[in-house]
Motif scaffolding. Sequence first.
Motif: not given
Ligand code: UDP
Length: 242
Positions: A91, A93, A95, A100-102, A122, A130, A176-178, A200-201, A221
């Motif tokens: 995956e 990503v 940003r 989010g996770s960051l 990822y 993941d 951000d987007f994946k 996408c966010r 979420r």
């Molecule tokens: N994302 C996704 N699938 C995943 C994890 C993330 O499409 O399994 C997208 C999520 O929608 C966001 C971007 O990747 O637009 C970054 O996500 P983040 O790593 O911040 O993860 P999260 O907040 O979902 O844990």
Amino acid sequence: MNNKYELIYEGKAKKVFSHDDVDKVIIEFKDDATAFNALKKAKFEGKGKLNCLISARIFEFLIKKNIPTHFIELKNENTIIAQKIKVIPLEIVLRNTAYGSLCKQTTIRPGTDLAKPLIDFYLKNDELNDPLITKDRIELMNIISSNDLNLIVDLTLKINEILKIFFKNIQLRLIDFKLEFGYDSKNNILLGDEISPDNCRLWDLNQKNDTIVSLDKDRFRNDLGGLIEAYSEINRRINKVI
Ligand code: UDP
């Protein structure tokens, strides 16, 4: 779906069926939503259709800008025809703004604009949740060559530039987007999967103050409510400009 087509794969948000042409597949978008590696699940009536329509318009736009993608055509409101690809289990990503996770994994504050786009990799592996991985680990696992990984990074940066403008034109900020990529039968790298508010966010720019209004899966979420309304609004804005 007509049962003459065989179900090849069922994921969290989509079903993939065979096509009469062996180089093509039929992809059906489901109403299911999952978050936090499927620990949280729900169904939103109409989500599949909205994501399918939004993603189809975005892929058509990317194709016009010469991005190689799997998208061929919309079959109906929740189904597309796509090139069959061998999905690379990564995956990607990108940003533009920290969220989010960051922000959970670093000391960077939510909402911080990044000086340059950050690309995180990822490993697509449910059993391992993941995990975030490095370029060197990707090489070590022989997932793809470093040359192909560089190609994917370049494509992702290019897609970001196109999408940032696309969304800005409809008063949305791309946080951000994946993305996911794969190989077609001739070993070309194609953009696969979908581009929608599920991956996408997108923050609404039609705000007078600084409050964050998420028009994306963060509504699910973070239990904000109004997911279908948010996705419908994005679909409405896209159809207004195209
Ligand atoms: N994302 C996704 N699938 C995943 C994890 C993330 O499409 O399994 C997208 C999520 O929608 C966001 C971007 O990747 O637009 C970054 O996500 P983040 O790593 O911040 O993860 P999260 O907040 O979902 O844990």
